[in-house]
Write a protein that holds these residues in place. Sequence first.
Motif, short mmCIF file in Angstrom:
data_model
loop_
_atom_site.label_atom_id
_atom_site.label_comp_id
_atom_site.label_asym_id
_atom_site.label_seq_id
_atom_site.Cartn_x
_atom_site.Cartn_y
_atom_site.Cartn_z
N GLY A 86 0.82 -1.21 0.00
CA GLY A 86 0.00 0.00 0.00
C GLY A 86 0.85 1.25 0.00
N LEU A 87 1.93 1.24 0.79
CA LEU A 87 2.83 2.39 0.81
C LEU A 87 3.46 2.60 -0.55
N PHE A 88 3.95 1.54 -1.18
CA PHE A 88 4.62 1.68 -2.48
C PHE A 88 3.67 2.19 -3.55
N ILE A 89 2.47 1.63 -3.61
CA ILE A 89 1.50 2.05 -4.62
C ILE A 89 1.12 3.51 -4.43
N ALA A 90 0.82 3.89 -3.19
CA ALA A 90 0.43 5.28 -2.94
C ALA A 90 1.58 6.23 -3.22
N ALA A 91 2.79 5.87 -2.80
CA ALA A 91 3.94 6.74 -3.04
C ALA A 91 4.20 6.92 -4.53
N CYS A 92 4.04 5.84 -5.32
CA CYS A 92 4.22 5.95 -6.76
C CYS A 92 3.17 6.86 -7.38
N ILE A 93 1.94 6.77 -6.90
CA ILE A 93 0.87 7.61 -7.44
C ILE A 93 1.14 9.08 -7.16
N PHE A 94 1.43 9.41 -5.90
CA PHE A 94 1.61 10.81 -5.55
C PHE A 94 2.93 11.36 -6.06
N HIS A 95 3.98 10.58 -6.00
CA HIS A 95 5.26 11.05 -6.54
C HIS A 95 5.24 11.08 -8.06
N GLY A 96 4.47 10.17 -8.67
CA GLY A 96 4.31 10.24 -10.12
C GLY A 96 3.64 11.52 -10.54
N GLU A 97 2.60 11.92 -9.80
CA GLU A 97 1.94 13.20 -10.09
C GLU A 97 2.88 14.36 -9.82
N LEU A 98 3.72 14.24 -8.80
CA LEU A 98 4.70 15.27 -8.50
C LEU A 98 5.70 15.41 -9.64
N ALA A 99 6.14 14.29 -10.19
CA ALA A 99 7.08 14.32 -11.32
C ALA A 99 6.44 14.95 -12.55
N ARG A 100 5.13 14.67 -12.77
CA ARG A 100 4.43 15.26 -13.91
C ARG A 100 4.32 16.77 -13.78
N ARG A 101 4.30 17.25 -12.55
CA ARG A 101 4.10 18.69 -12.30
C ARG A 101 5.41 19.43 -12.04
N ARG A 102 6.53 18.78 -12.22
CA ARG A 102 7.80 19.46 -11.98
C ARG A 102 7.96 20.60 -12.97
N PRO A 103 8.65 21.65 -12.60
CA PRO A 103 8.75 22.83 -13.48
C PRO A 103 9.68 22.59 -14.65
N GLN A 104 9.39 23.26 -15.75
CA GLN A 104 10.30 23.28 -16.89
C GLN A 104 11.34 24.35 -16.62
N LEU A 105 12.63 23.96 -16.73
CA LEU A 105 13.68 24.84 -16.25
C LEU A 105 14.00 25.99 -17.20
N GLY A 106 13.79 25.81 -18.48
CA GLY A 106 14.19 26.85 -19.41
C GLY A 106 15.69 27.04 -19.35
N ALA A 107 16.11 28.27 -19.25
CA ALA A 107 17.55 28.56 -19.24
C ALA A 107 18.10 28.73 -17.84
N SER A 108 17.25 28.56 -16.85
CA SER A 108 17.71 28.79 -15.48
C SER A 108 17.42 27.60 -14.62
N GLY A 109 18.29 27.38 -13.66
CA GLY A 109 18.06 26.33 -12.69
C GLY A 109 17.36 26.84 -11.45
N GLY A 110 16.90 28.10 -11.44
CA GLY A 110 16.27 28.65 -10.26
C GLY A 110 15.06 27.86 -9.83
N ASN A 111 14.24 27.45 -10.79
CA ASN A 111 13.05 26.67 -10.46
C ASN A 111 13.40 25.28 -9.92
#
Length: 740
Positions: free
Chosen positions: A317-342
Amino acid sequence: MLIVSGLTLFLSAHLLFWVQLMVAKMILPLLGGSPAVWNTCQFFFQGTLLLGYAYSHFTSSHWLPRRQALFHCLLIFGPLLFLPITISPNATFLATSSDAHPIFPLLALLTIAVGCPFFVVATTAPLVQKWFSDSGHPQSQDPYFLYTASNLGSICGLVSYPLLIEPYFSLTHQSQFWAIGYGLLICLTLACSVPSWALAKTNSSLASSPAAPPNLEITQPTNKEKAQWVLLSFIPSSLMLGVTTYITTDLAAIPLLWAIPLGIYLLSFIVTFARTSRWPSRWFLLVLPLLFTALIFLVLLQAMRPLWLFLPLHLAGLFIAACIFHGELARRRPQLGASGGNLTGFYLWMAFGGLLGGVFNAIVSPLIFPTLLEYPLIMVLSILIIPELSADNPHHSDPTLQTNRRLSLGLLFGGFLVGFTPQTFLPNLAGIVIAIILLYAIYRLYHIKLYRLIYGIILILLLGQFSLADLAGLLAAKRSFYGINRVILDSEGGYHLLMHGTTMHGKQSLDPKRRHIPLTYFYPTGPLGQLFTYLNSHKPPSRVAVLGLGIGTLAAYSLPQQQWTFYEIDPLVADIAQNPDYFTFLPDAKAPFSVILGDGRLQLAKAAHSYDLIIMDAFTSDAIPVHLVTREAIQLYLTKLTPQGIIAINISNRYINLEPVLGAIARDLGLATLSQQQLEITPEEKALGKSPSQWVLLSRQSDNFGDLNPQWHPITNLAAKAWTDDFSNIWTTIRFFHPR
C-alpha cells in the motif's frame, strides 16, 4: 561532468541515509528503544533537509555562480569539526527524564550531534544539479534524471546498513567509515564546482541576469503549483512514517524495520522520476482505493496476524500510494528553461511537504491522538483525492476507477457506522479539526465538487469516533512517546489486559479469589514462578529490582520483609499499573515498593545498594531493548548484585531468540547460566491465564541456583560474538519460524 555529478549525488545520498540509521541506533538506548525515536529522528532529518534545500535555493537565486561555489567550498569543511559522529555521555538526561513526550530534548541532542554534517550533505543534491544545469552539457536542460542517481544512493545506504554495515562493524567503526566517506564527498563536490567558476562571467543568477536567452522562456511557478508540490510530498511522507510506526510497534524498533518502509518510499522516487516514467499507473490507481480500505479496517481492528500476509499488504500500500503521488509530483515538476532557479525551488517545496509529514506524525499526532489514528486518516484522505489529482490525467475519468472509489467510500462509510462511538469524539477532536482543515485546503486546491467535500468531512468525523470499545472491551487508551497502551476488559474470561499494539504486557483476573495470582509469563508453574517458589522457600531475597513495570504483576511474589524497586521509562505505564480501577498487583503488594521513572539501566546505575535478585522484564514493542542485554549492561547489573545474587531475564519473543546472545555474554564474563523455554501449555493452563515463556538466569556461581527444577539447563548454543553497546547483529537472532 556528468559522471562526476552522478557519483557526487550517489555518494551524498548514500551518506545521508547511512547516517540517519546510524545516529538513530546510537540514540535508541537513551529512550528505551521506543519506536517513536525513529519518527522523531525522521522529522529532524526532514527539517534539516529543508534547511539545506533552502540554502541551495537562496544561494542559487541571489548569488553569482562563483560566489556560491566559493562559499560552499568553504562550508563543506565545517562538518570536519564534528567528525566522527558520537553521542555525548551527557545525553543521559534523555533517559532520566520523566517526560512522557521527550521530543524536544531529543531534537536538541540531534542538532548538537549531527546537525552540521547532515545539513551540509543535504545541500549537495540541489546544488550539484543546479551546477550541472548551468554547465552547458547537452543534457543539462533536464537534470532531473540525476535525481535517480541520488535516490539509488539512498537505496544503497538503506540496504547496506542493516545488511552489510550494522552486522559486521561497531558503531565506532561505522562513524569512522562515514567520516572517510565524507572526505571523499568533499573532493567530488570541489570537482563539481569547477564549471561554476568557468561560467562565472557568462552565466549569472536570476538576480543579475537582465533577460533569458532567446527562444527560452523562464516560467515561475504559481502559488497553486507550489501548494500542490507540498501536498503531493506530504501524503507519502506521512504514510511512510505511519507504516513504520505500525510495524515497529508490534515487532521491534531496529534499523532493519526502519529501512524497509523508507527504502520503498525512495524507490517510488526512482521509478517516477526516471526519464521514461509513465506514472501514475492505471493499475495502481485501480488497486489503491480497495487496498487502503482493507488496510484501514485492519489498523482499526488491531489486526497484525498472520504477519507474513498483513505486513506485505501494508508495504505494498505504501509503495502504490507513493508511486501515485510522486508520479503526479514528477508530472508537475517545473520546466527549467535557461535557469536552474526553479529546480532548487521545486526541491525546496518538495522537502517542505516531506517535513510537514514528519511534523504531523512525529510531533502533532502523539499529542492529539490517543491511538495510531494518523495512519488510517491519511489513507482516507488519499482515497478521497486520488481521482482529483489532475483533470488532465488520462485516467481521471476511468469508469472502473470511479467505481472502485465509490465502492471503497461506501465500505468505509458502512464500517465506520458500525464502530460509531460518540465517547471517542472529544479525545480525537483536535485531530479531526486538523484533518477537516486539510481536506478543505485540498478542496480549494483541486476544485473538488462540494458534495464530495461534505462526504469526506462526514467520513473523517466518523473515523474520529470509530471505536470497538463495546466489542473489544476497551477501558482506556493512553499514548506517549514510548507507545500506545490500551487497557482492555476480557469479559468472557474475566480479565483486565494491558496491550501494546497486539502484544500483551500484563493480565489480571477479576475474580477476587484469583486476582493475586501472577499470570502470563509469570505464572506460578512457569520458569519464573519456579524460581520464586524455590527462593521464597529457601533463601528469600531481601531486595528485588525489576526493570520494566508492566502492570506490576511480579509484586504478587513479594514478601513482607522484602524491599522491591520497579524501574519504568513510560510515566503512563506507571500511572496505569498503580490505578486500582485497572490493576491491583501494586496496591495489594505485601512488600514496600517504589517506582523509579527513567531508563532502567541508567537508573539502576544510580542505586545506592545491591540487590539479591534483578529481574529484566523490559519490552518495547514485542522485543527487549538491545541496550539492556549487552555485555556492558550485564556488567552493570553485576555491580548492583550481591555475591550470591541472580539475574533473571525474560527473553520471550515470537520472532527473536536471545538465548545464544546471553550465552556468549556469560561466556565472556565467566558467568553461570540456566535457561528454560516453556512452549507447551495445556488448554486448562491457557484458560487460567498462563502464557508460553522463555527465561534465562545468570549468576557468578552455579551453586547460587540451588536445586531448581530440572527443566532448567545451562545454555550451550552460544553466539559467535557477544553483543556490546557498540555492536549488535539482529540477523543471527531471528526466528524464521516462531514457536508460538
